[in-house]
Structure formats: structure tokens, C-alpha cells
Scaffold this motif. Structure first.
Motif, PDB file in Angstrom:
ATOM      1  N   LYS A 215      72.916  45.410  52.490  1.00 44.42           N
ATOM      2  CA  LYS A 215      72.233  46.193  51.463  1.00 44.42           C
ATOM      3  C   LYS A 215      72.001  47.628  51.934  1.00 44.42           C
ATOM      4  O   LYS A 215      71.601  47.866  53.070  1.00 44.42           O
ATOM      5  N   ASN A 216      72.286  48.568  51.029  1.00 46.19           N
ATOM      6  CA  ASN A 216      71.931  49.980  51.244  1.00 46.19           C
ATOM      7  C   ASN A 216      72.507  50.546  52.537  1.00 46.19           C
ATOM      8  O   ASN A 216      71.911  51.413  53.161  1.00 46.19           O
ATOM      9  N   GLY A 217      73.658  50.058  52.942  1.00 39.57           N
ATOM     10  CA  GLY A 217      74.302  50.595  54.133  1.00 39.57           C
ATOM     11  C   GLY A 217      73.540  50.381  55.412  1.00 39.57           C
ATOM     12  O   GLY A 217      73.677  51.148  56.375  1.00 39.57           O
ATOM     13  N   ARG A 218      72.696  49.358  55.465  1.00 44.60           N
ATOM     14  CA  ARG A 218      71.888  49.131  56.660  1.00 44.60           C
ATOM     15  C   ARG A 218      72.736  48.797  57.888  1.00 44.60           C
ATOM     16  O   ARG A 218      73.802  48.205  57.782  1.00 44.60           O
ATOM     17  N   LEU A 219      72.202  49.146  59.034  1.00 48.95           N
ATOM     18  CA  LEU A 219      72.753  48.694  60.304  1.00 48.95           C
ATOM     19  C   LEU A 219      72.572  47.177  60.377  1.00 48.95           C
ATOM     20  O   LEU A 219      71.489  46.665  60.100  1.00 48.95           O
ATOM     21  N   ARG A 220      73.624  46.460  60.743  1.00 49.24           N
ATOM     22  CA  ARG A 220      73.511  45.003  60.833  1.00 49.24           C
ATOM     23  C   ARG A 220      73.531  44.563  62.291  1.00 49.24           C
ATOM     24  O   ARG A 220      74.481  44.846  63.031  1.00 49.24           O
ATOM     25  N   MET A 221      72.478  43.869  62.689  1.00 57.39           N
ATOM     26  CA  MET A 221      72.415  43.228  64.003  1.00 57.39           C
ATOM     27  C   MET A 221      72.670  41.739  63.815  1.00 57.39           C
ATOM     28  O   MET A 221      72.271  41.142  62.810  1.00 57.39           O
ATOM     29  N   ARG A 240      61.167  44.840  63.061  1.00 60.52           N
ATOM     30  CA  ARG A 240      60.030  45.594  62.483  1.00 60.52           C
ATOM     31  C   ARG A 240      60.056  47.050  62.938  1.00 60.52           C
ATOM     32  O   ARG A 240      59.583  47.939  62.207  1.00 60.52           O
ATOM     33  N   ARG A 241      60.616  47.313  64.101  1.00 59.19           N
ATOM     34  CA  ARG A 241      60.677  48.658  64.658  1.00 59.19           C
ATOM     35  C   ARG A 241      61.943  49.407  64.233  1.00 59.19           C
ATOM     36  O   ARG A 241      62.138  50.552  64.631  1.00 59.19           O
ATOM     37  N   LEU A 242      62.801  48.743  63.474  1.00 56.56           N
ATOM     38  CA  LEU A 242      64.057  49.349  63.026  1.00 56.56           C
ATOM     39  C   LEU A 242      64.121  49.240  61.504  1.00 56.56           C
ATOM     40  O   LEU A 242      64.786  48.355  60.949  1.00 56.56           O
ATOM     41  N   PRO A 243      63.455  50.108  60.785  1.00 59.97           N
ATOM     42  CA  PRO A 243      63.347  49.973  59.322  1.00 59.97           C
ATOM     43  C   PRO A 243      64.660  50.103  58.572  1.00 59.97           C
ATOM     44  O   PRO A 243      64.746  49.684  57.412  1.00 59.97           O
ATOM     45  N   ASP A 244      65.680  50.666  59.205  1.00 60.01           N
ATOM     46  CA  ASP A 244      66.973  50.828  58.542  1.00 60.01           C
ATOM     47  C   ASP A 244      67.983  49.769  58.972  1.00 60.01           C
ATOM     48  O   ASP A 244      69.190  49.943  58.769  1.00 60.01           O
ATOM     49  N   ALA A 245      67.501  48.675  59.561  1.00 61.46           N
ATOM     50  CA  ALA A 245      68.400  47.638  60.069  1.00 61.46           C
ATOM     51  C   ALA A 245      68.109  46.303  59.401  1.00 61.46           C
ATOM     52  O   ALA A 245      67.030  46.083  58.830  1.00 61.46           O
ATOM     53  N   GLU A 246      69.074  45.414  59.471  1.00 62.36           N
ATOM     54  CA  GLU A 246      68.906  44.035  59.048  1.00 62.36           C
ATOM     55  C   GLU A 246      69.387  43.131  60.171  1.00 62.36           C
ATOM     56  O   GLU A 246      70.166  43.553  61.028  1.00 62.36           O
ATOM     57  N   PRO A 350      60.497  43.983  72.463  1.00 59.13           N
ATOM     58  CA  PRO A 350      60.871  44.598  71.183  1.00 59.13           C
ATOM     59  C   PRO A 350      61.050  46.110  71.243  1.00 59.13           C
ATOM     60  O   PRO A 350      62.017  46.646  70.697  1.00 59.13           O
ATOM     61  N   ASP A 351      60.116  46.829  71.888  1.00 57.24           N
ATOM     62  CA  ASP A 351      60.234  48.285  71.952  1.00 57.24           C
ATOM     63  C   ASP A 351      61.507  48.704  72.673  1.00 57.24           C
ATOM     64  O   ASP A 351      62.221  49.616  72.226  1.00 57.24           O
ATOM     65  N   ALA A 352      61.809  48.039  73.807  1.00 59.13           N
ATOM     66  CA  ALA A 352      62.993  48.391  74.585  1.00 59.13           C
ATOM     67  C   ALA A 352      64.269  48.055  73.822  1.00 59.13           C
ATOM     68  O   ALA A 352      65.240  48.835  73.828  1.00 59.13           O
ATOM     69  N   LEU A 353      64.300  46.902  73.165  1.00 63.26           N
ATOM     70  CA  LEU A 353      65.474  46.527  72.384  1.00 63.26           C
ATOM     71  C   LEU A 353      65.697  47.513  71.237  1.00 63.26           C
ATOM     72  O   LEU A 353      66.831  47.950  70.983  1.00 63.26           O
ATOM     73  N   ALA A 354      64.625  47.869  70.542  1.00 62.06           N
ATOM     74  CA  ALA A 354      64.754  48.802  69.416  1.00 62.06           C
ATOM     75  C   ALA A 354      65.258  50.163  69.884  1.00 62.06           C
ATOM     76  O   ALA A 354      66.128  50.772  69.249  1.00 62.06           O
ATOM     77  N   ARG A 355      64.730  50.673  71.002  1.00 61.75           N
ATOM     78  CA  ARG A 355      65.194  51.962  71.527  1.00 61.75           C
ATOM     79  C   ARG A 355      66.673  51.904  71.884  1.00 61.75           C
ATOM     80  O   ARG A 355      67.424  52.842  71.600  1.00 61.75           O
TER      81      ARG A 355
END
Length: 415
Positions: A215-221, A240-246, A350-355
Motif C-alpha cells: 500500500k502507498n509505496g511503503r517499504l516492505r520488510m 512502530r518506529r518506521l511509519p512508512d514501512a510495512e 527496536p531502535d537499532a533495527l529501525a535506524r
């Protein structure tokens, strides 16, 4: 050469549709077939975990699977299965006394315990088969990664390693732990798991709309994870720390009926509380024929696990051309080259993975280069043919008296 593989907990026979085989089952099936292609005769001994399993089945030319009656005919958790290891060992001892192998190769600590007992019984009747032990994980290494201490298992692992003629481990940190136990280095070899690079490749379809339309060109993990493990919780917190990802989570390794599964419901509730439920997709287990297509649909493979003992999913993602973000522990350290095929972290937080995901995907050219390098590394280092050749060399070291009688694996300096 006659090889007996002992895998009390695995089922190397082709899985039913929709039910992926666990990592050990995949390894044993692939390894046994490759060794049979090299001219060896392989018999795999596993516990009968379903009433419809045949006592003996032919898995391919030169490979047979025998199911031994030991405990209830259903799948059991590791601790429950261990209660029936004594029965399994007696059945195994009777079978190898009738058809004595040159090498008895055990996978996992419960299988190793059964193999030690069976080999000792066979030795009372004649020449003892050489014992080779594979550990995908050692509790001592898991403890260093922050996982719980399991005193009985750690003690048995040390005893089995001491009785084996040679020990195979999947990573250098496990070899270090065995050295701390006093095992000589010349009795330990690092032989990782492998990947079918014909099936898992960067070529082929990439649509995953069957499970989760992008959806909406999101980054997919994407990630393959045990829903009961902490890694799944970590990935939801990362999302939760990556609002543009799914995030697409593939449940593994066990068969899971998502609507009835407590862990799946817990994760769905956790995602809803975090406000990311519209960006999370739980697929349940996938047929292995479908998994490459899903992996190729993703932009990055992310693992939230504190420790990856087998790393099969990481290797499959690399073979499909995905850059990897994961904690640098266990086989992940052997598979992923930091700064070349992915990003390795000190802790899977989570913070390290998101960065790491943001940094990687902010540079599309770098992410593409990582994916290409990962695909090349999987094809050059982790093919089942190479893993089988390295395993065969261990068998020759364990059976020097039979050196002149052993065939050579393809690509291994054959005569």
C-alpha cells in the motif's frame, strides 16, 4: 559408505501442502540427497510423530527414512520429546545392529544422546560406527546471547561432544564454546547450513499480493520467525518506529492455525496497541514453493532474534537478493558480511533495527548492491553441494581406515 543420520525431532520427507519443513528437516533432506549423489547410502532415523507415517520410506535414490516408535504419535516440543529419547535410543540400537553403518551422524542434542547410546550398544556386538555430531545451537552460546540457561541440556551437550569422534557446528562462536569445554580444536569443524539456490534465487515472480498487497509505496520488510519468540515482538516495536514501512511475518517453523493460535492473537493485539496493525501481515506457515516469491517481494529482510542457530531463513533471503538487517550472533555472523551483504548489530533492539533499516533503504543503490552481493555469497558459499562436500571430508577424517573405499563428492578434488 553407509551413513546413518539420526534426527529424532525432524521429518525429512516431503511436507504436506501448506506445511513447510523445519530447518533441521530441510537440512537433513538436502544433505542426504547430495551425499547419495556422491555414491553413499544414507538412512535417516526419525521419531514417528504421526500414525500415517510409514515405518520405512524411500526418499530418493540411495536415501531411506525409517520412523522409530518412541512416545506418542504426534509432534512434541523439545522438552517433551526428550522424555522419550531412551526408547528412541533402544530402537535405534536395534536397527543399526541389523544394518551397521560406517558413520552415525546425529543432529541436535537429543539425537546425539540417542546416538551415543546406540553406538555403544553396537560396539558391544562388533566394530563401533564412527560418531559425528552436529550442533546447530549450544546452550552455552545461547546464554552469551542473553537466552535462558538450560543446565541439563548444557550438561548433555558437553557429554555428547566429548563422546563424538568429530563435532560439526554452524558458527565460530559455537566452536569457541566447545573449546571452553575442553574439546580439542582438531575434533571440531564449522560446517554451516545451506540453501537451495535453484529454488531460492533473485529470478522469478515478486508478487506477494496474495498475502499482503503493498500500500502507498511503503517499504516492505519481511521476516520468518517463531511467533512465540521474542524476535516477533521486537519486530512489531521496530515497525512502530518506521511509519512508512510495512512488515510481513511468516510463521515458522511449526504448523500454525493463526485464528486459533494464542501467539498470533497476542501479536495482533500488540500490533493494534502499537497502532501498526494496518501495516502488519501474519501469513502463517507457507509452502516452501511460495516462500521465494514472498521474499522477492520485500525490500529488506529483518530479524529480531537474539540468536539465530540455523539461519536458514537468512540464507534464503540472501539467495533471493535481499539485504539483511540482523543481530551479529550465531550463523548470521558466518552468513552476513557487515557492510557488504547487510548490516549486523550488537543487539536486536527496536531502535537499532529501525535506524539500520532507515540507513540502508535511504540509499537504494547501496541496498541493491547488498542484495546482489548476498545472492552471490549464497551461491558461492552456502550451496548444499558444498555443504555436503565439507561434511563428507569430516566423514573421511572420522573413518581413516575406510579412506580408500569412499567416493568423492563432486567438486571436492575427485579422483
Amino acid at each position: 559408505m553407509k551413513i546413518a543420520m539420526v534426527a529424532e525431532h525432524a521429518n525429512p520427507l516431503p511436507a504436506h501442502k501448506g506445511e513447510p519443513a523445519c530447518g533441521d528437516s530441510v537440512q537433513i533432506a538436502a544433505l542426504s540427497r547430495q551425499l547419495a549423489k556422491a555414491g553413499h547410502r544414507v538412512t535417516v532415523y526419525a521419531r514417528r510423530h504421526a500414525p500415517d507415517l510409514p515405518e520405512r520410506s524411500r526418499m530418493g535414490r540411495g536415501v531411506a527414512v525409517e520412523h522409530l516408535a518412541a512416545g506418542p504419535q504426534r509432534r512434541l516440543e523439545e522438552g517433551a520429546a526428550a522424555e522419550h529419547t531412551g526408547t528412541f535410543a533402544r530402537e535405534l540400537g536395534e536397527r543399526i545392529a541389523e544394518d551397521r553403518p560406517d558413520v552415525l551422524h546425529a543432529f541436535g542434542w537429543t539425537s546425539g544422546l540417542a546416538a551415543v547410546s546406540a553406538a555403544q550398544a553396537a560396539g558391544d556386538e562388533g566394530g563401533r560406527p564412527r560418531l559425528v555430531q552436529t550442533f546447530h545451537a549450544l546452550n552455552a552460546a545461547e546464554q552469551r546471547a542473553g537466552l535462558p540457561e538450560r543446565t541439563d541440556r548444557a550438561r548433555i551437550e558437553a557429554a555428547v561432544a566429548g563422546r563424538a569422534d568429530h563435532v560439526l557446528v554452524a558458527s565460530a562462536d559455537q566452536r569457541f564454546e566447545l573449546a571452553r569445554m575442553g574439546l580439542p580444536r582438531d575434533r571440531v569443524s564449522v560446517v554451516p547450513s545451506g540453501v537451495d539456490t535453484d529454488h531460492f534465487s533473485s529470478e522469478g515472480g515478486t508478487s506477494a499480493d496474495t498475502w499482503s498487497p503493498r500500500k502507498n509505496g511503503r517499504l516492505r520488510m519481511a521476516s520468518v520467525t517463531d511467533l512465540a519468540a521474542d524476535g516477533a515482538d521486537v519486530l512489531i516495536a521496530t515497525l512502530r518506529r518506521l511509519p512508512d514501512a510495512e512488515l510481513t511475518l511468516v510463521a515458522g517453523p511449526a504448523q500454525v492455525e493463526l485464528p486459533l493460535n494464542d501467539d498470533a492473537r497476542r501479536l495482533e493485539l500488540l500490533a493494534k496497541e502499537a497502532g501498526v496493525d494496518d501495516r502488519l501481515s501474519l501469513t502463517g506457515p507457507l509452502d516452501r514453493k511460495e516462500l521465494p516469491r514472498l521474499l522477492r517481494s520485500a525490500d529488506v529482510y529483518v530479524s529480531g532474534a537474539a540468536y539465530e542457530p540455523c539461519g536458514g531463513a537468512v540464507l534464503e533471503a540472501m539467495a533471493c537478493g535481499l539485504p539483511v538487517v540482523a543481530r551479529g550472533a550465531g550463523i548470521v555472523n558466518e552468513a552476513v558480511l557487515h557492510g557488504t551483504t547487510g548490516t549486523l548489530l550488537r543487539q536486536a533492539r527496536p531502535d537499532a533495527l529501525a535506524r539500520a533499516v532507515r540507513s540502508l533503504t535511504a540509499e537504494p543503490t547501496m541496498a541493491t548492491a547488498y542484495g546482489i552481493a548476498g545472492c552471490d555469497r549464497a551461491a558461492s558459499r552456502f550451496t548444499w553441494e558444498r555443504v555436503a562436500a565439507e561434511t563428507e571430508r569430516v566423514y573421511r577424517r572420522a573413518c581413516p581406515e575406510a579412506e580408500g573405499e569412499l567416493p568423492y563428492a563432486a567438486g571436492d578434488g575427485a579422483h
